[in-house]
Scaffold this motif. Structure first.
Motif, PDB file in Angstrom:
ATOM      1  N   ALA A   1       0.852  -1.222   0.321  1.00 49.88           N
ATOM      2  CA  ALA A   1      -0.241   0.100  -0.267  1.00 49.88           C
ATOM      3  C   ALA A   1       0.743   0.957  -0.312  1.00 49.88           C
ATOM      4  N   PHE A   2       0.459   2.708  -0.865  1.00 55.98           N
ATOM      5  CA  PHE A   2       0.740   3.637  -0.530  1.00 55.98           C
ATOM      6  C   PHE A   2       0.585   4.979  -1.624  1.00 55.98           C
ATOM      7  N   SER A   3       1.376   5.801  -1.548  1.00 56.68           N
ATOM      8  CA  SER A   3       0.151   7.174  -1.612  1.00 56.68           C
ATOM      9  C   SER A   3       1.207   7.610  -2.340  1.00 56.68           C
ATOM     10  N   GLY A   4       0.873   8.941  -2.304  1.00 53.75           N
ATOM     11  CA  GLY A   4       1.773  10.614  -2.020  1.00 53.75           C
ATOM     12  C   GLY A   4       1.268  10.660  -3.670  1.00 53.75           C
ATOM     13  N   ASP A   5       1.343  12.171  -3.556  1.00 56.58           N
ATOM     14  CA  ASP A   5       0.701  13.314  -4.395  1.00 56.58           C
ATOM     15  C   ASP A   5       1.834  12.870  -6.360  1.00 56.58           C
ATOM     16  N   ILE A   6       2.493  12.078  -6.770  1.00 57.60           N
ATOM     17  CA  ILE A   6       2.937  12.121  -7.725  1.00 57.60           C
ATOM     18  C   ILE A   6       2.322  10.887  -8.183  1.00 57.60           C
ATOM     19  N   VAL A   7       1.455   9.984  -7.538  1.00 57.13           N
ATOM     20  CA  VAL A   7       1.266   8.499  -7.446  1.00 57.13           C
ATOM     21  C   VAL A   7       0.392   8.403  -9.259  1.00 57.13           C
TER      22      VAL A   7
ATOM     23  N   SER B   1       0.017  10.367 -10.839  1.00 63.74           N
ATOM     24  CA  SER B   1       0.389  10.776 -12.507  1.00 63.74           C
ATOM     25  C   SER B   1       1.743   9.782 -13.197  1.00 63.74           C
ATOM     26  N   SER B   2       1.811   9.134 -11.955  1.00 65.40           N
ATOM     27  CA  SER B   2       3.318   7.881 -12.263  1.00 65.40           C
ATOM     28  C   SER B   2       2.304   6.989 -12.678  1.00 65.40           C
TER      29      SER B   2
ATOM     30  N   ILE C   1       2.635   5.129 -17.351  1.00 65.52           N
ATOM     31  CA  ILE C   1       3.240   3.774 -17.386  1.00 65.52           C
ATOM     32  C   ILE C   1       1.829   2.829 -17.879  1.00 65.52           C
ATOM     33  N   GLY C   2       0.662   3.483 -17.743  1.00 62.38           N
ATOM     34  CA  GLY C   2       0.172   2.719 -18.221  1.00 62.38           C
ATOM     35  C   GLY C   2      -1.317   2.081 -17.500  1.00 62.38           C
ATOM     36  N   ILE C   3      -1.470   2.383 -16.642  1.00 67.52           N
ATOM     37  CA  ILE C   3      -1.841   2.360 -15.450  1.00 67.52           C
ATOM     38  C   ILE C   3      -2.469   2.439 -14.642  1.00 67.52           C
ATOM     39  N   THR C   4      -4.123   2.602 -14.759  1.00 63.60           N
ATOM     40  CA  THR C   4      -5.038   3.367 -14.925  1.00 63.60           C
ATOM     41  C   THR C   4      -6.779   2.696 -14.201  1.00 63.60           C
TER      42      THR C   4
ATOM     43  N   SER D   1     -15.250   1.230 -21.991  1.00 64.74           N
ATOM     44  CA  SER D   1     -14.649   0.898 -21.315  1.00 64.74           C
ATOM     45  C   SER D   1     -14.371   2.748 -21.220  1.00 64.74           C
ATOM     46  N   ARG D   2     -15.102   3.153 -22.628  1.00 66.16           N
ATOM     47  CA  ARG D   2     -14.541   4.730 -22.661  1.00 66.16           C
ATOM     48  C   ARG D   2     -15.627   5.340 -21.369  1.00 66.16           C
ATOM     49  N   SER D   3     -16.762   4.714 -21.968  1.00 65.24           N
ATOM     50  CA  SER D   3     -17.715   5.312 -20.259  1.00 65.24           C
ATOM     51  C   SER D   3     -16.743   5.824 -18.961  1.00 65.24           C
ATOM     52  N   TYR D   4     -16.148   4.684 -18.290  1.00 65.00           N
ATOM     53  CA  TYR D   4     -15.517   4.240 -17.468  1.00 65.00           C
ATOM     54  C   TYR D   4     -14.140   5.909 -17.148  1.00 65.00           C
ATOM     55  N   ARG D   5     -14.122   5.414 -18.576  1.00 64.74           N
ATOM     56  CA  ARG D   5     -12.417   6.411 -18.457  1.00 64.74           C
ATOM     57  C   ARG D   5     -12.969   8.399 -18.413  1.00 64.74           C
ATOM     58  N   GLN D   6     -14.101   8.512 -19.027  1.00 63.38           N
ATOM     59  CA  GLN D   6     -14.987   9.816 -18.692  1.00 63.38           C
ATOM     60  C   GLN D   6     -15.212   9.813 -16.986  1.00 63.38           C
ATOM     61  N   ILE D   7     -15.374   8.637 -16.202  1.00 56.90           N
ATOM     62  CA  ILE D   7     -15.367   8.792 -14.905  1.00 56.90           C
ATOM     63  C   ILE D   7     -14.920   9.242 -14.176  1.00 56.90           C
ATOM     64  N   ASP D   8     -13.849   8.977 -14.893  1.00 57.86           N
ATOM     65  CA  ASP D   8     -11.854   8.624 -14.331  1.00 57.86           C
ATOM     66  C   ASP D   8     -11.935  10.537 -15.000  1.00 57.86           C
ATOM     67  N   GLN D   9     -11.677  10.675 -15.468  1.00 61.14           N
ATOM     68  CA  GLN D   9     -12.018  12.264 -16.235  1.00 61.14           C
ATOM     69  C   GLN D   9     -13.041  13.469 -14.842  1.00 61.14           C
ATOM     70  N   ALA D  10     -13.849  12.574 -14.712  1.00 58.97           N
ATOM     71  CA  ALA D  10     -14.995  13.334 -13.355  1.00 58.97           C
ATOM     72  C   ALA D  10     -14.192  13.105 -12.074  1.00 58.97           C
ATOM     73  N   ILE D  11     -13.866  12.306 -11.867  1.00 62.16           N
ATOM     74  CA  ILE D  11     -13.236  11.920 -10.277  1.00 62.16           C
ATOM     75  C   ILE D  11     -12.029  12.609 -10.227  1.00 62.16           C
ATOM     76  N   ARG D  12     -11.655  12.907 -11.253  1.00 67.32           N
ATOM     77  CA  ARG D  12      -9.751  13.932 -11.279  1.00 67.32           C
ATOM     78  C   ARG D  12     -10.226  15.111 -11.448  1.00 67.32           C
ATOM     79  N   LEU D  13     -11.494  15.128 -11.963  1.00 67.22           N
ATOM     80  CA  LEU D  13     -11.767  17.329 -12.333  1.00 67.22           C
ATOM     81  C   LEU D  13     -12.368  17.273 -10.764  1.00 67.22           C
ATOM     82  N   LEU D  14     -13.162  16.561 -10.205  1.00 71.99           N
ATOM     83  CA  LEU D  14     -13.492  17.045  -9.018  1.00 71.99           C
ATOM     84  C   LEU D  14     -12.567  17.167  -7.969  1.00 71.99           C
ATOM     85  N   SER D  15     -11.959  16.398  -7.578  1.00 69.57           N
ATOM     86  CA  SER D  15     -10.213  15.762  -6.723  1.00 69.57           C
ATOM     87  C   SER D  15     -10.062  17.129  -7.027  1.00 69.57           C
TER      88      SER D  15
END
Length: 284
Positions: free
Chosen positions: A95-101, A103-104, A108-111, A176-190
């Motif tokens: 388990a790990f955390s951090g501000d750059i995690v 984006s890192s 490397i393609g892990i989303t 898959s496209r729908s959930y990539r959009q949800i990922d964008q929504a999560i980032r927007l709110l965050s």
């Protein structure tokens, strides 16, 4: 009733806030049918299956996992994972955390919608995990142990990224496209929690009807977009209360123009007023 045939855990005594830091790491063999979730986590979590079988569920999809497979859990994404009843898996985790995690991992393609890596080289992975756990155990200098553990974590991520970028193909299809959009929504709110956000505006930005966005968002995170935004704002407020900003300044920083309304919302979140929460922090 025991849930594991065996279980070991090492904890980092000196993780650095903001840095990519290991929180804890372990290894275990749960009993058949043992499961965790559906739940969300506050940190990133990598599991690597050593033997046996199980399933990992995330973003509405189920992934069968066996020896050599790794799955990555992202913060605030609803997940469940369960050991096979007849052939339960053995796995190790970090388990790990951090501000750059985030984006890192993205680099490397892990989303969140591409969170499973296949065919990991188990002997080298086990060596790195053993070294990572050892770095956190019995050291007289926890800060040095944290640095060493972070180094091993980066090597583990390098190996996962090398495999993922080599074998990953572009995922297509409306789901898959729908959930990539949800990922964008999560980032927007965050990222935009300090702004005056509306679900209608977010849905319009992403090209969705509000009700459709809310349904997909709740399926992915277990929360509605407004509940998620509230959680992000309150967690950020807790961080800011550790500093010297006034309550009014903190309220404005997390998107509340009215300090009194912010105080009521924070009390709803924590059971304390911001002033009481700050006082307890000082005493601790």
């Amino acid at each position: 009733m025991d849930t594991h045939h065996y279980f070991m855990l090492s904890i980092n005594a000196a993780p650095l806030k903001g840095e990519m830091s290991v929180l804890f790491s372990g290894k275990g063999k749960p009993v058949g049918g043992h499961f965790i979730g559906p739940a969300v986590h506050d940190y990133y979590l990598i599991h690597i299956v050593l033997d046996g079988e199980g399933v990992f569920e995330t973003l509405g999809e189920t992934h069968a996992c066996r020896a050599g497979d790794a799955f990555v859990i992202f913060p605030d994404i609803l997940v469940k994972y369960e050991a096979s009843m007849s052939n339960p898996w053995t796995y190790m985790w970090v388990a790990f955390s951090g501000d750059i995690v985030e984006s890192s991992l993205t680099s490397i393609g892990i989303t969140p919608d591409r969170a499973v890596v296949r065919a990991c080289p188990l002997p080298s992975m086990q060596r790195m995990f053993r070294s990572l756990r050892k770095s956190m155990e019995g050291t007289d200098f926890p800060a040095l142990g944290n640095m060493e553990a972070s180094g091993w974590l980066r090597l583990i991520l390098y190996e996962l990224g090398r495999l993922h970028l080599r074998e990953e193909t572009v995922v297509s299809g409306p789901r898959s496209r729908s959930y990539r959009q949800i990922d964008q929504a999560i980032r927007l709110l965050s990222l935009q929690y300090g702004q005056q956000l509306s679900i209608e505006g977010i849905a319009q930005t992403l090209g969705y009807h509000r009700a459709h966005l809310t349904r997909l968002f709740k399926e992915a995170t277990g929360l509605s977009p407004m509940q998620y935004l509230f959680k992000v704002r309150m967690k950020k407020a807790e961080e800011l209360l550790e500093g010297e900003l006034t309550i009014a300044q903190i309220a404005a920083s997390v998107g509340y123009n009215d300090p009194l309304f912010f105080t009521k919302q924070f009390h709803k979140w924590s059971g304390q007023s911001p002033t009481e929460f700050r006082r307890d922090l000082i005493h601790k």
